[in-house]
Enzyme design. Structure first.
Site, mmCIF file in Angstrom:
data_model
loop_
_atom_site.group_PDB
_atom_site.id
_atom_site.type_symbol
_atom_site.label_atom_id
_atom_site.label_comp_id
_atom_site.label_asym_id
_atom_site.label_seq_id
_atom_site.Cartn_x
_atom_site.Cartn_y
_atom_site.Cartn_z
ATOM 1 N N ARG A 168 10.108 -13.624 -11.481
ATOM 2 C CA ARG A 168 9.726 -12.908 -10.252
ATOM 3 C C ARG A 168 10.891 -12.716 -9.281
ATOM 4 N NH1 ARG A 168 7.293 -11.839 -13.337
ATOM 5 N NH2 ARG A 168 5.163 -12.307 -13.878
ATOM 6 N N CYS A 216 -0.510 -12.042 -6.958
ATOM 7 C CA CYS A 216 -0.421 -13.498 -6.794
ATOM 8 C C CYS A 216 0.349 -13.842 -5.526
ATOM 9 C CB CYS A 216 0.265 -14.125 -8.006
ATOM 10 S SG CYS A 216 -0.790 -14.063 -9.458
ATOM 11 N N GLU A 291 5.286 -16.151 -3.827
ATOM 12 C CA GLU A 291 5.741 -14.991 -4.613
ATOM 13 C C GLU A 291 5.702 -13.772 -3.689
ATOM 14 O OE1 GLU A 291 4.184 -14.444 -8.573
ATOM 15 O OE2 GLU A 291 4.130 -12.267 -8.311
HETATM 16 C C1 LIG Z 1 -3.751 -6.100 -7.794
HETATM 17 C C2 LIG Z 1 -2.326 -6.547 -7.962
HETATM 18 C C3 LIG Z 1 -1.900 -7.082 -9.168
HETATM 19 C C4 LIG Z 1 -0.577 -7.513 -9.339
HETATM 20 N N1 LIG Z 1 -0.206 -8.037 -10.539
HETATM 21 C C5 LIG Z 1 1.088 -8.405 -10.726
HETATM 22 C C6 LIG Z 1 1.521 -8.914 -11.995
HETATM 23 O O1 LIG Z 1 0.746 -9.054 -12.943
HETATM 24 N N2 LIG Z 1 2.835 -9.234 -12.141
HETATM 25 C C7 LIG Z 1 3.734 -9.098 -11.109
HETATM 26 O O2 LIG Z 1 4.924 -9.388 -11.307
HETATM 27 N N3 LIG Z 1 3.354 -8.626 -9.898
HETATM 28 C C8 LIG Z 1 2.050 -8.274 -9.688
HETATM 29 N N4 LIG Z 1 1.661 -7.799 -8.465
HETATM 30 C C9 LIG Z 1 2.658 -7.712 -7.371
HETATM 31 C C10 LIG Z 1 3.369 -6.353 -7.297
HETATM 32 O O3 LIG Z 1 2.659 -5.374 -8.014
HETATM 33 C C11 LIG Z 1 4.791 -6.444 -7.862
HETATM 34 O O4 LIG Z 1 5.554 -7.463 -7.230
HETATM 35 C C12 LIG Z 1 5.532 -5.115 -7.701
HETATM 36 O O5 LIG Z 1 6.732 -5.162 -8.420
HETATM 37 C C13 LIG Z 1 5.846 -4.804 -6.234
HETATM 38 O O6 LIG Z 1 6.471 -3.544 -6.197
HETATM 39 P P1 LIG Z 1 6.492 -2.717 -4.847
HETATM 40 O O7 LIG Z 1 7.260 -1.468 -5.089
HETATM 41 O O8 LIG Z 1 5.124 -2.567 -4.314
HETATM 42 O O9 LIG Z 1 7.359 -3.685 -3.917
HETATM 43 P P2 LIG Z 1 7.121 -4.016 -2.380
HETATM 44 O O10 LIG Z 1 5.881 -4.808 -2.225
HETATM 45 O O11 LIG Z 1 7.249 -2.796 -1.565
HETATM 46 O O12 LIG Z 1 8.384 -4.954 -2.111
HETATM 47 C C14 LIG Z 1 8.484 -6.235 -2.718
HETATM 48 C C15 LIG Z 1 9.895 -6.781 -2.498
HETATM 49 O O13 LIG Z 1 10.815 -5.973 -3.219
HETATM 50 C C16 LIG Z 1 11.796 -5.414 -2.318
HETATM 51 N N5 LIG Z 1 12.114 -4.065 -2.759
HETATM 52 C C17 LIG Z 1 11.246 -3.012 -2.907
HETATM 53 N N6 LIG Z 1 11.922 -1.927 -3.342
HETATM 54 C C18 LIG Z 1 13.221 -2.298 -3.466
HETATM 55 C C19 LIG Z 1 14.408 -1.625 -3.874
HETATM 56 N N7 LIG Z 1 14.409 -0.334 -4.218
HETATM 57 N N8 LIG Z 1 15.565 -2.338 -3.894
HETATM 58 C C20 LIG Z 1 15.597 -3.639 -3.524
HETATM 59 N N9 LIG Z 1 14.516 -4.333 -3.122
HETATM 60 C C21 LIG Z 1 13.345 -3.664 -3.097
HETATM 61 C C22 LIG Z 1 11.125 -5.435 -0.944
HETATM 62 O O14 LIG Z 1 12.088 -5.400 0.092
HETATM 63 C C23 LIG Z 1 10.337 -6.712 -1.025
HETATM 64 O O15 LIG Z 1 11.187 -7.821 -0.781
HETATM 65 C C24 LIG Z 1 0.350 -7.381 -8.269
HETATM 66 C C25 LIG Z 1 -0.070 -6.817 -7.044
HETATM 67 C C26 LIG Z 1 -1.392 -6.412 -6.881
HETATM 68 C C27 LIG Z 1 -1.808 -5.810 -5.566
#
Ligand SMILES: Cc1cc2nc3c(=O)[nH]c(=O)nc-3n(C[C@H](O)[C@H](O)[C@H](O)COP(=O)(O)OP(=O)(O)OC[C@H]3O[C@@H](n4cnc5c(N)ncnc54)[C@H](O)[C@@H]3O)c2cc1C
Length: 299
Positions: A168, A216, A291
Site C-alpha cells: 500500500r 480499508c 491506510e
Molecule cells: C469501496 C472501496 C474499495 C477499495 N478497495 C481497495 C482494495 O481492494 N485495495 C486497495 O489497495 N485499495 C482499495 N481502496 C482504496 C482506493 O481505491 C485505493 O487506495 C486507490 O488507489 C486510491 O486512488 P485515488 O486515485 O482515489 O487516490 P486518492 O484517494 O485521491 O489519493 C490517495 C493518496 O494518493 C496520492 N495521490 C493521488 N494521485 C497521485 C498522483 N498522481 N501522484 C502522487 N500521489 C498521488 C494522494 O495525494 C493521497 O495521498 C478501496 C476504496 C473503496 C472506496
C-alpha cells in the site's frame, strides 16, 4: 467518504506538462501541493483546506504507445496505432484515467495483468502512489516505467527497477505521478472478462461497496504481531463492529470498513478511527496504522 470542506486553491492540469507547471507554481508560492486522484482513499478535514490542491481529474488519456522507447509524454499518431491485440501489450495511462476505464480497455483486448484491481476505485496515479491491489495482484505488477514530477519540479522517467513499491505504498516519496507505462500479458478476451467479474463478485460479497467509504481504513498489521489476524478481524475481535460516532460507522460486514451513513463529518470519522485504534491497542497490543490518507487543514 463525502466529508470535508473546501480547497483554498484547486488546480486542474490537463496533461503531464501542465501538471509539472502547476506543481512548480504552487511551490514557488511556498505551498507543497496536495494531489487529488479519485479521492477513494482520502478523508479531507472539515472547513477550508489551506494551500493548493491539484486534481488529476482532467488527465484521462489512455493510449497504446507505438515505439516502446518513446517518452511517456508523447502521444502517438493514432493513424499508425497497433492493429492487432497482440501488438505491444502496453498502455500509457495518464494519472487521471480511472481504474475502471483501464480494466475495461485491457479486458476488451484480452490483456491480462490488472484484473486484481476489479472493484478498486480511483485513478491510475492514485493507484500507483498507493500500490493499490489485493490478494489477486495490484498496480505495480504491471508497471514498467513511470513519469513523475520530481522534487526539483522536473518531469523524470523512472524504470521499474528504480522504484521500491511496497504494501500500500508506491514508494515514490514526494514524487508526483504524471503518467505510467503498463505491460500486460496476452490472454483471451472471455478469460480476462471472466476473471475480472469473478474478482469483483468476490470483493462485493465481503465489502459494503455501495456505502460511502474509503476502502480499508487500516493497513493489515505484521501477522507475527497480530497472530495472523487482519486489521478487520482485530476490530471485530474487540467488539467494535457497528460502533458509530454521529453518522460515522464501523460496518457490520467488515471491521476495516468505516462508512458515512449520510451526515458524518470528517471529525466524526477521525474520532471513530482513533477510538478503534485505541481499543485494539489496549486489548490486543497491536497498534494499527492508517491506510487511509488524512488531509488536515492544519498540515
Ligand atoms: C469501496 C472501496 C474499495 C477499495 N478497495 C481497495 C482494495 O481492494 N485495495 C486497495 O489497495 N485499495 C482499495 N481502496 C482504496 C482506493 O481505491 C485505493 O487506495 C486507490 O488507489 C486510491 O486512488 P485515488 O486515485 O482515489 O487516490 P486518492 O484517494 O485521491 O489519493 C490517495 C493518496 O494518493 C496520492 N495521490 C493521488 N494521485 C497521485 C498522483 N498522481 N501522484 C502522487 N500521489 C498521488 C494522494 O495525494 C493521497 O495521498 C478501496 C476504496 C473503496 C472506496
Amino acid at each position: 467518504m463525502r466529508v470535508g470542506g473546501r480547497a483554498e486553491w484547486l488546480l486542474e492540469p490537463a496533461n503531464p506538462e501542465e501538471l509539472r507547471k502547476a506543481v512548480v507554481a504552487a511551490r514557488e508560492d511556498g505551498f507543497e501541493p496536495r494531489i487529488l486522484g479519485g479521492g477513494a482513499n482520502l478523508i479531507i478535514d472539515d472547513g477550508v483546506l489551506s494551500g493548493v490542491v491539484i486534481t488529476t481529474d482532467r488527465m484521462k488519456r489512455l493510449f497504446r504507445p507505438i515505439v516502446m522507447n518513446a517518452g511517456l509524454v508523447e502521444e502517438p499518431d493514432a493513424r499508425i496505432a497497433p492493429a492487432s491485440r497482440e501488438d505491444g501489450l502496453r498502455f500509457v495511462s495518464w494519472a487521471g484515467t480511472t481504474h475502471q476505464k483501464l480494466l475495461t480497455s485491457a479486458s476488451a483486448l484480452g490483456w491480462s495483468g490488472l484484473e486484481g484491481l476489479a472493484g478498486v476505485p480511483g485513478h491510475v496515479g492514485g493507484g500507483v502512489a498507493m500500490n493499490a491491489g489485493g490478494k489477486w495482484g495490484g498496480m505495480w505488477d504491471s508497471v514498467e516505467r513511470v513519469l513523475v514530477v520530481d522534487e526539483h519540479g522536473e518531469l523524470v522517467e523512472l524504470q521499474r527497477d528504480q522504484c521500491s513499491p511496497r504494501y500500500r505504498n508506491g514508494g515514490l516519496g514526494r514524487k508526483i505521478v504524471a503518467s505510467v507505462l503498463l505491460k500486460f500479458s496476452l490472454d483471451s478476451v472471455p478469460a480476462v472478462k471472466e476473471r475480472t467479474r469473478e474478482f469483483l463478485l468476490a470483493k462485493n460479497k465481503v465489502q459494503p461497496v455501495s456505502l460511502w467509504s474509503a476502502g480499508c481504513i487500516f493497513k493489515n498489521p505484521d501477522p507475527e504481531k497480530s497472530g495472523g489476524r487482519t486489521a478487520g478481524q482485530l476490530v471485530d475481535a474487540v467488539g467494535l463492529k457497528g460502533t458509530h460516532i454521529g453518522d460515522a460507522e464501523i460496518t457490520d460486514l467488515h471491521g476495516n470498513f468505516f462508512v458515512n451513513r449520510g451526515h458524518a463529518t470528517a471529525s466524526d470519522l477521525l474520532a471513530l478511527i482513533e477510538r478503534a485504534r485505541d481499543v485494539v491497542a489496549d486489548r490486543t497490543g497491536v497498534v494499527l496504522e492508517n491506510e487511509v490518507k488524512v488531509w488536515r487543514s492544519s498540515d
